[in-house]
Design an enzyme around this catalytic site. Structure first.
Site, short mmCIF file in Angstrom:
data_model
loop_
_atom_site.label_atom_id
_atom_site.label_comp_id
_atom_site.label_asym_id
_atom_site.label_seq_id
_atom_site.Cartn_x
_atom_site.Cartn_y
_atom_site.Cartn_z
N SER A 138 -0.64 -0.80 0.90
CA SER A 138 -0.76 -1.48 2.19
C SER A 138 -0.71 -0.42 3.28
CB SER A 138 0.40 -2.47 2.37
OG SER A 138 0.49 -2.92 3.72
N TYR A 197 9.15 -5.16 1.58
CA TYR A 197 7.71 -5.09 1.34
C TYR A 197 7.19 -3.69 1.67
CZ TYR A 197 2.73 -6.15 1.56
OH TYR A 197 1.36 -6.13 1.36
#
Length: 254
Positions: free
Chosen positions: A139, A152
């Site tokens: 990401s 995350y």
């Protein structure tokens, strides 16, 4: 990675980026196997797309991964691409442990242990193929943090370094390691993200990814233009400014 002629297993692809990418790759001449936890979604995908195979898998469960791997390889011995797509994202408040610990453990199990276990289940098979690829999914938040989602961010940073490391180890094999680095995309990963103006439209993201796979078949990282603001913040020397901008602009900031 060649853009066509592959047999591709994508765990975590019953919705969002995973499903959109699966259908886009199928349209480019690949055999695609969609994996997911929910049988009803798998049944719906199979009914709507009869040429797409489906396999039930929970990437947070080691036994489920092992069973799914055996099923996939029995039905598709020509499998040569694994896309470790499954992941979860949650907003956390780290002021008190009771509010974040269970969430953090679930995220690490799914986002870090899941891909590791998937690769372990398929690596011997992939090494035996003349041309194989492991696609990991990190990401933009692996490179610049969103303060609302600490676990995350950390999980995706781990995937980035895992990708870098296993690419070095597997350099003496036929297996390539490609890291897909999405920005925020309009999916249901977080509540409200599907309609967020901050997030990139899903169809635009997948089209750009497929274009990059086609134009850069030897790329180690697949980066749409929109993620480079985060990806190269430290290299450009504007990391602090990028982090400030990210957390001011993103609707999930706390």
């Amino acid at each position: 990675m060649n853009i066509s002629g592959n047999t591709i297993f994508i765990p975590g692809s019953t919705s969002g980026i995973g499903l959109a990418l699966a259908l886009a790759l199928r349209a480019r001449g690949n055999k695609v196997i969609v994996g997911g936890r929910r049988a009803e979604l798998l049944g719906q995908i199979a009914a709507e797309h009869p040429d797409v195979d489906t396999v039930q898998i929970d990437t947070a469960d080691p036994a489920s991964i092992d069973a799914a791997a055996k099923e996939v390889l029995a039905r598709h011995p020509d499998l040569n691409v694994l896309v470790a797509m499954a992941g979860i994202m949650r907003v956390e408040d780290w002021h008190t442990p009771g509010s974040f610990l269970a969430s953090a453990e679930a995220i690490i199990t799914t986002n870090v242990l899941g891909p590791i276990r998937l690769i372990a289940a398929f690596i011997e098979h992939l090494r035996a193929r003349p041309d194989a690829t492991i696609v990991t999914v990190s990401s933009g938040l692996a490179f610049a943090p969103l303060k609302a989602t600490p676990s995350y961010n950390a999980s995706k940073a781990a995937i980035h370094m895992l990708s870098e490391s296993i690419r070095l180890q597997l350099a003496d094999t036929t297996v390539k390691v490609v890291e897909l680095e999405p920005p925020s995309v309009r999916t249901s990963l977080l509540p409200g993200q599907e309609s967020s103006e901050f997030a990139m439209p899903l169809d635009e993201f997948v089209a750009e990814v497929v274009g990059l796979l086609e134009s850069q078949p030897t790329a180690k990282e697949i980066q749409v233009e929109r993620v480079k603001f985060l990806r190269y913040a430290e290299a450009r020397g504007d990391y602090d400014q990028v982090v400030t901008t990210l957390n001011a602009a993103d609707p999930h900031g706390t």
